[in-house]
Design a protein around this motif. Structure first.
Motif, PDB file in Angstrom:
ATOM      1  N   GLN A 109       2.781 -27.833   8.432  1.00 44.60           N
ATOM      2  CA  GLN A 109       2.866 -27.372   9.810  1.00 44.60           C
ATOM      3  C   GLN A 109       4.297 -27.156  10.269  1.00 44.60           C
ATOM      4  OE1 GLN A 109      -0.498 -26.244  10.485  1.00 44.60           O
ATOM      5  NE2 GLN A 109       0.457 -26.640  12.467  1.00 44.60           N
ATOM      6  N   VAL A 110       5.202 -28.030   9.873  1.00 45.08           N
ATOM      7  CA  VAL A 110       6.595 -27.936  10.265  1.00 45.08           C
ATOM      8  C   VAL A 110       7.416 -27.453   9.085  1.00 45.08           C
ATOM      9  CG1 VAL A 110       8.610 -29.172  11.112  1.00 45.08           C
ATOM     10  CG2 VAL A 110       6.342 -29.742  11.979  1.00 45.08           C
ATOM     11  N   GLN A 111       8.201 -26.428   9.330  1.00 43.28           N
ATOM     12  CA  GLN A 111       9.060 -25.872   8.299  1.00 43.28           C
ATOM     13  C   GLN A 111      10.468 -25.663   8.825  1.00 43.28           C
ATOM     14  OE1 GLN A 111       6.861 -22.332   6.753  1.00 43.28           O
ATOM     15  NE2 GLN A 111       7.240 -23.310   4.776  1.00 43.28           N
ATOM     16  N   LEU A 112      11.442 -25.929   7.976  1.00 42.46           N
ATOM     17  CA  LEU A 112      12.830 -25.612   8.236  1.00 42.46           C
ATOM     18  C   LEU A 112      13.271 -24.637   7.153  1.00 42.46           C
ATOM     19  CD1 LEU A 112      12.480 -28.283   9.879  1.00 42.46           C
ATOM     20  CD2 LEU A 112      14.837 -28.829   9.257  1.00 42.46           C
ATOM     21  N   VAL A 113      13.758 -23.492   7.566  1.00 38.57           N
ATOM     22  CA  VAL A 113      14.147 -22.448   6.628  1.00 38.57           C
ATOM     23  C   VAL A 113      15.620 -22.137   6.804  1.00 38.57           C
ATOM     24  CG1 VAL A 113      13.741 -20.111   5.818  1.00 38.57           C
ATOM     25  CG2 VAL A 113      11.828 -21.492   6.631  1.00 38.57           C
ATOM     26  N   GLU A 114      16.395 -22.351   5.741  1.00 38.28           N
ATOM     27  CA  GLU A 114      17.818 -22.072   5.762  1.00 38.28           C
ATOM     28  C   GLU A 114      18.090 -20.661   5.249  1.00 38.28           C
ATOM     29  OE1 GLU A 114      17.554 -26.469   4.216  1.00 38.28           O
ATOM     30  OE2 GLU A 114      16.509 -24.570   3.832  1.00 38.28           O
ATOM     31  N   SER A 115      19.177 -20.098   5.723  1.00 40.90           N
ATOM     32  CA  SER A 115      19.617 -18.805   5.244  1.00 40.90           C
ATOM     33  C   SER A 115      21.126 -18.697   5.422  1.00 40.90           C
ATOM     34  CB  SER A 115      18.908 -17.660   5.976  1.00 40.90           C
ATOM     35  OG  SER A 115      19.211 -17.680   7.359  1.00 40.90           O
TER      36      SER A 115
END
Length: 123
Positions: free
Chosen positions: A1-7
């Motif tokens: 449900q919770v996502q952290l996406v780096e870029s």
């Protein structure tokens, strides 16, 4: 449900700059703090910078004066502006959030991690 996406990671020459972004999404009620950690090959993960809900920031001594952490609370996004990069900055950078989120057992405050983004400083 919770996502952290780096870029924003990539290859850069010494003295160059990069800007990392981390967007949190999912069942998020409140983010108390967000931060950036990094892990160089053969070394332990270390805190690079963090920012709390009130805006106070902390930096590792090795990056202070070169890196700047900022946030857009409305978008649950944190940024890391990295200037004057050197070889020691090479590593995988991970986004972290201290957040109140929805879980199977109800709302809970926990640390959440992104998958990481590679930063390579090389000539």
């Amino acid at each position: 449900q919770v996502q952290l996406v780096e870029s924003g990671g990539g290859l850069v020459q010494p003295g160059g700059s990069l800007r990392l972004s981390c967007a949190a999404s999912g069942s998020i009620f409140r983010i108390y703090a967000m931060g950036w950690y990094r892990q160089a090959p053969g070394k332990q993960r270390e805190l690079v910078a963090s920012i709390i809900s009130g805006g106070n920031t902390n930096y590792a001594g090795s990056v202070k004066g070169r890196f700047t952490i900022s946030r857009d609370s409305a978008k649950n996004t944190v940024y890391l502006q990295m200037n004057a990069l050197n070889l020691a900055d090479t590593g995988v950078y991970y986004c972290n959030a201290d957040a109140l989120t929805g879980t199977l057992s109800g709302p809970a405050r926990n640390d959440y991690w992104g998958q990481g983004t590679q930063v390579t400083v090389s000539s």
